[in-house]
Design an enzyme around this catalytic site. Structure first.
Site, PDB file in Angstrom:
ATOM      1  N   HIS A  41       0.888  -1.175   0.000  1.00 16.04           N
ATOM      2  CA  HIS A  41       0.000   0.000   0.000  1.00 16.04           C
ATOM      3  C   HIS A  41       0.923   1.221   0.000  1.00 16.04           C
ATOM      4  O   HIS A  41       1.196   1.807   1.049  1.00 16.04           O
ATOM      5  CB  HIS A  41      -0.906   0.019   1.225  1.00 16.04           C
ATOM      6  CG  HIS A  41      -1.866  -1.139   1.305  1.00 16.04           C
ATOM      7  ND1 HIS A  41      -1.456  -2.416   1.587  1.00 16.04           N
ATOM      8  CD2 HIS A  41      -3.210  -1.205   1.120  1.00 16.04           C
ATOM      9  CE1 HIS A  41      -2.517  -3.222   1.577  1.00 16.04           C
ATOM     10  NE2 HIS A  41      -3.594  -2.514   1.294  1.00 16.04           N
ATOM     11  N   SER A 100       6.775   6.098   2.044  1.00 17.08           N
ATOM     12  CA  SER A 100       7.624   4.902   2.140  1.00 17.08           C
ATOM     13  C   SER A 100       8.407   4.608   0.849  1.00 17.08           C
ATOM     14  O   SER A 100       9.577   4.217   0.940  1.00 17.08           O
ATOM     15  CB  SER A 100       6.802   3.686   2.584  1.00 17.08           C
ATOM     16  OG  SER A 100       5.622   3.547   1.828  1.00 17.08           O
ATOM     17  N   GLU A 118      -0.067   0.070  -5.444  1.00 21.62           N
ATOM     18  CA  GLU A 118      -1.024   1.108  -5.037  1.00 21.62           C
ATOM     19  C   GLU A 118      -2.276   0.954  -5.905  1.00 21.62           C
ATOM     20  O   GLU A 118      -2.185   0.907  -7.129  1.00 21.62           O
ATOM     21  CB  GLU A 118      -0.367   2.489  -5.224  1.00 21.62           C
ATOM     22  CG  GLU A 118      -1.285   3.679  -5.099  1.00 21.62           C
ATOM     23  CD  GLU A 118      -2.024   3.792  -3.760  1.00 21.62           C
ATOM     24  OE1 GLU A 118      -1.396   3.703  -2.702  1.00 21.62           O
ATOM     25  OE2 GLU A 118      -3.256   3.971  -3.805  1.00 21.62           O
ATOM     26  N   GLY A 144      -3.153  -4.613  -3.061  1.00 18.55           N
ATOM     27  CA  GLY A 144      -1.938  -4.971  -2.325  1.00 18.55           C
ATOM     28  C   GLY A 144      -1.950  -6.389  -1.788  1.00 18.55           C
ATOM     29  O   GLY A 144      -0.910  -7.039  -1.710  1.00 18.55           O
ATOM     30  N   ASP A 164       0.748  -1.615   4.722  1.00 17.00           N
ATOM     31  CA  ASP A 164       0.342  -0.368   5.383  1.00 17.00           C
ATOM     32  C   ASP A 164      -1.030   0.064   4.854  1.00 17.00           C
ATOM     33  O   ASP A 164      -1.148   1.074   4.158  1.00 17.00           O
ATOM     34  CB  ASP A 164       1.426   0.684   5.075  1.00 17.00           C
ATOM     35  CG  ASP A 164       1.165   2.012   5.757  1.00 17.00           C
ATOM     36  OD1 ASP A 164       0.382   2.048   6.726  1.00 17.00           O
ATOM     37  OD2 ASP A 164       1.757   3.015   5.312  1.00 17.00           O
TER      38      ASP A 164
END
Ligand SMILES: C[S@@+](CC[C@H](N)C(=O)[O-])C[C@H]1O[C@@H](n2cnc3c(N)ncnc32)[C@H](O)[C@@H]1O
Length: 279
Positions: A41, A100, A118, A144, A164
């Protein structure tokens, strides 16, 4: 899907998550052979602080700006702050916060490889533009959790999976628990780092109970609570569940989390670093 990370960019949860992410990638970078990172993610990779959404949320003020202003950061936090400065500051002033993917790219070496996943087309497109020309960084516009099954285990046989999710949907904790267990079954030697919210209702406890009972060994729990448990507000803290963390990371984090707690939530901040399941 309504979630946009721009509203939350650089908040206390990003700071905790990204300090740990940096430590994990630094650890992987100590061996000469290349590693693989999967970010399930990933977000858009970079968040301008003057973006109307980021300004509206304003959460970076009690996150990265507090961390930057606090005295005597531990060495690891100082390295993270320097990285954020390098990636987002102009003339000493922070104008953007790195997500990230950008942090990971900055830490990766020539023989390391990453897949950033994503689902939201606008965010994936922005990330693709940001990472243009970076052959070792692939951007996948897809779900994801599907990517966990499709991309693991990697050819490198060593690396990190960051999960995440946005936690918009009621079943996110169930998907996360199932995703982690399935991924671990495919690739037991991988390093996993999963982010989750701590809320007043204590919903995370069920997820942690399931993970404790899963049979997966070496699970380290890292939490930072910023508001009292009876707080009426939604997010009272954040947690990270690490599977197969590097040797001694528990001790290192136990030294860092108290500083983060007092820097990010003076008076109310409470850190927790403990084994959910030992080796
Ligand atoms: C918390 S943000 C990620 C932040 C990023 N990992 C970082 O640390 O900078 C969650 C991201 O997941 C994306 N997303 C939501 N559902 C998804 C799914 N099923 N698969 C992949 N990405 C998803 C959202 O668009 C959002 O950008």
């Amino acid at each position: 899907m309504n979630y946009r990370h721009a509203y939350h960019a650089g908040n206390f949860a990003d700071v905790v998550k990204h300090v740990v992410l940096m430590l994990l990638l630094e650890h992987l970078g100590r061996k000469a052979s290349g590693y693989f990172m999967l970010d399930t993610h990933a977000g858009r990779g970079r968040y301008r602080l003057d973006d109307p959404a980021t300004q509206k949320g304003g959460e970076f003020a009690s996150g990265i700006l507090r961390a930057r202003a606090a005295a005597e950061p531990p060495e690891a936090v100082a390295r993270y702050l320097a990285l954020v400065e390098r990636l987002g500051a102009e003339d000493g002033r922070l104008s953007a916060y790195p997500g990230s993917p950008l942090l990971a790219r900055a830490l990766m070496r020539g023989n390391d490889r990453a897949a950033f996943v994503e689902l939201e087309p606008g965010e994936a497109g922005a990330l693709r533009t940001l990472l243009k020309g970076e052959g070792r960084c692939a951007v996948h516009e897809r779900d994801g959790y599907e990517a966990l099954a499709a991309l693991l285990p990697p050819a490198e046989r060593r690396g990190l999976v960051l999960v995440d999710p946005p936690f918009e949907a009621a079943e996110e904790f169930e998907r996360l628990a199932a995703g982690l267990q399935n991924a671990h079954a495919r690739w037991p030697g991988g390093l996993y780092c999963a982010w989750f919210p701590l809320t007043a209702g204590g919903v995370a406890a069920r997820f942690l109970g399931e993970m404790r009972a899963s049979g997966v060994r070496k699970q380290l729990l890292v939490e930072l609570t910023v508001l009292p448990f009876d707080s009426p507000l939604g997010l009272i803290g954040c947690g990270l569940l690490l599977v197969n963390p590097p040797w001694h990371l528990d001790r290192e984090l136990a030294g860092i989390l108290p500083w983060l707690a007092s820097a990010l939530a003076p008076k109310t901040g409470r850190p927790r670093v403990e084994w959910l399941v030992p080796e």
